[in-house]
Design a protein around this motif. Structure first.
Motif, PDB file in Angstrom:
ATOM      1  N   LYS A  43      -9.458  -9.441   2.442  1.00 26.75           N
ATOM      2  CA  LYS A  43     -10.356  -8.900   1.411  1.00 26.75           C
ATOM      3  C   LYS A  43     -11.765  -8.691   1.952  1.00 26.75           C
ATOM      4  CE  LYS A  43      -7.643 -10.604  -2.435  1.00 26.75           C
ATOM      5  NZ  LYS A  43      -7.554 -11.487  -3.599  1.00 26.75           N
ATOM      6  N   ARG A  44     -12.106  -9.349   3.046  1.00 27.08           N
ATOM      7  CA  ARG A  44     -13.435  -9.225   3.653  1.00 27.08           C
ATOM      8  C   ARG A  44     -13.475  -8.282   4.848  1.00 27.08           C
ATOM      9  NH1 ARG A  44     -13.871 -15.151   4.601  1.00 27.08           N
ATOM     10  NH2 ARG A  44     -12.892 -15.605   2.743  1.00 27.08           N
ATOM     11  N   ASN A  45     -12.371  -8.230   5.579  1.00 30.02           N
ATOM     12  CA  ASN A  45     -12.365  -7.535   6.868  1.00 30.02           C
ATOM     13  C   ASN A  45     -11.434  -6.324   6.808  1.00 30.02           C
ATOM     14  OD1 ASN A  45     -11.674  -6.777   9.553  1.00 30.02           O
ATOM     15  ND2 ASN A  45     -12.326  -8.781  10.286  1.00 30.02           N
ATOM     16  N   PRO A  46     -11.990  -5.108   6.929  1.00 30.75           N
ATOM     17  CA  PRO A  46     -11.157  -3.900   6.822  1.00 30.75           C
ATOM     18  C   PRO A  46     -10.044  -3.808   7.864  1.00 30.75           C
ATOM     19  CG  PRO A  46     -13.486  -3.349   6.762  1.00 30.75           C
ATOM     20  CD  PRO A  46     -13.398  -4.795   7.093  1.00 30.75           C
ATOM     21  N   LYS A  47     -10.280  -4.283   9.073  1.00 34.22           N
ATOM     22  CA  LYS A  47      -9.243  -4.228  10.116  1.00 34.22           C
ATOM     23  C   LYS A  47      -8.064  -5.129   9.764  1.00 34.22           C
ATOM     24  CE  LYS A  47     -12.139  -2.935  14.003  1.00 34.22           C
ATOM     25  NZ  LYS A  47     -12.603  -3.294  15.339  1.00 34.22           N
ATOM     26  N   ILE A  48      -8.360  -6.319   9.323  1.00 32.85           N
ATOM     27  CA  ILE A  48      -7.289  -7.243   8.938  1.00 32.85           C
ATOM     28  C   ILE A  48      -6.584  -6.722   7.689  1.00 32.85           C
ATOM     29  CG2 ILE A  48      -6.784  -9.576   8.105  1.00 32.85           C
ATOM     30  CD1 ILE A  48      -8.929 -10.567  10.054  1.00 32.85           C
ATOM     31  N   ARG A  49      -7.348  -6.174   6.757  1.00 31.82           N
ATOM     32  CA  ARG A  49      -6.761  -5.602   5.544  1.00 31.82           C
ATOM     33  C   ARG A  49      -5.771  -4.503   5.905  1.00 31.82           C
ATOM     34  NH1 ARG A  49     -11.040  -5.342   2.548  1.00 31.82           N
ATOM     35  NH2 ARG A  49     -11.889  -3.461   3.462  1.00 31.82           N
ATOM     36  N   GLN A  50      -6.175  -3.593   6.784  1.00 32.20           N
ATOM     37  CA  GLN A  50      -5.294  -2.494   7.166  1.00 32.20           C
ATOM     38  C   GLN A  50      -4.065  -3.014   7.905  1.00 32.20           C
ATOM     39  OE1 GLN A  50      -5.845   0.755   6.133  1.00 32.20           O
ATOM     40  NE2 GLN A  50      -3.684   0.803   6.696  1.00 32.20           N
ATOM     41  N   TRP A  51      -4.273  -3.982   8.792  1.00 32.52           N
ATOM     42  CA  TRP A  51      -3.146  -4.583   9.508  1.00 32.52           C
ATOM     43  C   TRP A  51      -2.160  -5.206   8.522  1.00 32.52           C
ATOM     44  CZ3 TRP A  51      -1.803  -9.766   9.339  1.00 32.52           C
ATOM     45  CH2 TRP A  51      -0.717 -10.108  10.146  1.00 32.52           C
ATOM     46  N   LEU A  52      -2.679  -5.928   7.537  1.00 30.26           N
ATOM     47  CA  LEU A  52      -1.808  -6.602   6.579  1.00 30.26           C
ATOM     48  C   LEU A  52      -1.010  -5.597   5.752  1.00 30.26           C
ATOM     49  CD1 LEU A  52      -0.877  -9.280   5.397  1.00 30.26           C
ATOM     50  CD2 LEU A  52      -2.829  -9.202   3.856  1.00 30.26           C
ATOM     51  N   VAL A  53      -1.677  -4.565   5.266  1.00 28.31           N
ATOM     52  CA  VAL A  53      -0.986  -3.544   4.466  1.00 28.31           C
ATOM     53  C   VAL A  53       0.075  -2.845   5.317  1.00 28.31           C
ATOM     54  CG1 VAL A  53      -1.276  -1.336   3.269  1.00 28.31           C
ATOM     55  CG2 VAL A  53      -2.884  -3.216   2.843  1.00 28.31           C
ATOM     56  N   ASP A  54      -0.290  -2.427   6.525  1.00 31.19           N
ATOM     57  CA  ASP A  54       0.654  -1.736   7.412  1.00 31.19           C
ATOM     58  C   ASP A  54       1.846  -2.620   7.767  1.00 31.19           C
ATOM     59  OD1 ASP A  54      -1.042   0.442   7.359  1.00 31.19           O
ATOM     60  OD2 ASP A  54      -1.890   0.065   9.350  1.00 31.19           O
ATOM     61  N   THR A  55       1.563  -3.862   8.100  1.00 32.84           N
ATOM     62  CA  THR A  55       2.619  -4.789   8.491  1.00 32.84           C
ATOM     63  C   THR A  55       3.559  -5.072   7.324  1.00 32.84           C
ATOM     64  OG1 THR A  55       1.176  -5.810  10.135  1.00 32.84           O
ATOM     65  CG2 THR A  55       3.098  -7.076   9.454  1.00 32.84           C
ATOM     66  N   ALA A  56       3.005  -5.271   6.146  1.00 34.75           N
ATOM     67  CA  ALA A  56       3.850  -5.525   4.968  1.00 34.75           C
ATOM     68  C   ALA A  56       4.743  -4.327   4.688  1.00 34.75           C
ATOM     69  CB  ALA A  56       2.974  -5.853   3.764  1.00 34.75           C
ATOM     70  N   LYS A  57       4.182  -3.128   4.742  1.00 33.24           N
ATOM     71  CA  LYS A  57       4.972  -1.929   4.463  1.00 33.24           C
ATOM     72  C   LYS A  57       6.061  -1.713   5.511  1.00 33.24           C
ATOM     73  CE  LYS A  57       1.537   0.536   1.749  1.00 33.24           C
ATOM     74  NZ  LYS A  57       0.653   1.693   1.658  1.00 33.24           N
ATOM     75  N   LEU A  73      -0.741  -5.220  -2.571  1.00 35.00           N
ATOM     76  CA  LEU A  73      -0.963  -4.148  -1.602  1.00 35.00           C
ATOM     77  C   LEU A  73      -1.817  -3.036  -2.208  1.00 35.00           C
ATOM     78  CD1 LEU A  73       2.550  -3.970   0.107  1.00 35.00           C
ATOM     79  CD2 LEU A  73       0.478  -5.142   0.903  1.00 35.00           C
ATOM     80  N   ASP A  74      -1.612  -2.740  -3.490  1.00 37.18           N
ATOM     81  CA  ASP A  74      -2.445  -1.747  -4.177  1.00 37.18           C
ATOM     82  C   ASP A  74      -3.898  -2.215  -4.245  1.00 37.18           C
ATOM     83  OD1 ASP A  74      -0.193  -0.192  -4.525  1.00 37.18           O
ATOM     84  OD2 ASP A  74       0.083  -0.749  -6.641  1.00 37.18           O
ATOM     85  N   GLU A  75      -4.082  -3.491  -4.543  1.00 37.31           N
ATOM     86  CA  GLU A  75      -5.445  -4.060  -4.604  1.00 37.31           C
ATOM     87  C   GLU A  75      -6.123  -3.967  -3.244  1.00 37.31           C
ATOM     88  OE1 GLU A  75      -7.630  -8.396  -5.010  1.00 37.31           O
ATOM     89  OE2 GLU A  75      -5.590  -8.181  -5.769  1.00 37.31           O
ATOM     90  N   LEU A  76      -5.407  -4.323  -2.184  1.00 39.21           N
ATOM     91  CA  LEU A  76      -5.980  -4.263  -0.838  1.00 39.21           C
ATOM     92  C   LEU A  76      -6.284  -2.815  -0.442  1.00 39.21           C
ATOM     93  CD1 LEU A  76      -3.813  -6.936   0.996  1.00 39.21           C
ATOM     94  CD2 LEU A  76      -6.197  -7.161   0.253  1.00 39.21           C
ATOM     95  N   ALA A  77      -5.385  -1.895  -0.779  1.00 35.67           N
ATOM     96  CA  ALA A  77      -5.616  -0.484  -0.458  1.00 35.67           C
ATOM     97  C   ALA A  77      -6.847   0.031  -1.200  1.00 35.67           C
ATOM     98  CB  ALA A  77      -4.374   0.333  -0.811  1.00 35.67           C
TER      99      ALA A  77
END
Length: 82
Positions: A43-57, A73-77
Motif C-alpha cells: 500500500k506504500r510502495n508502488p513497485k511492491i504493489r505492482q509485483w503483488l498484483v502481477d504475482t497474484a494474477k 487486488l482492485d483496491e491495490l490497483a
C-alpha cells in the motif's frame, strides 16, 4: 501397570498429531504476519504493489481464491492509479 504395545503406539500417534497441529499453527501464524507486512508495504510502495498484483494474477488459479482476492487486488490497483 505396564502399557501394551498398542497403547504405546496410540500414545505416540496422539503425540505426533499434537506436534503436527502445533507446527501447522506456527506456520499459519507466520504466514499471517508476513502477509500483513507485505500488504502494508504494497500500500506504500508502488513497485511492491505492482509485483503483488502481477504475482497474484499469475499464480492464483482457483476460482474461490480469485474471488476472495478480487476486492484486495482492485483496491491495490486503484492505489496505483492515484
Amino acid at each position: 501397570m505396564a502399557l501394551t504395545i498398542d497403547q504405546k503406539i496410540a500414545q505416540k500417534e496422539a503425540e505426533l498429531a499434537r506436534l503436527r497441529n502445533k507446527s501447522r499453527a506456527l506456520e499459519n501464524g507466520q504466514k499471517i504476519i508476513l502477509g500483513g507486512m507485505v500488504l502494508a508495504e504494497a500500500k506504500r510502495n508502488p513497485k511492491i504493489r505492482q509485483w503483488l498484483v502481477d504475482t497474484a494474477k499469475a499464480t492464483v488459479k482457483r476460482g474461490v481464491d480469485l474471488k476472495r482476492l478480487a476486492p484486495l487486488l482492485d483496491e491495490l490497483a486503484a492505489l496505483g492509479e492515484s
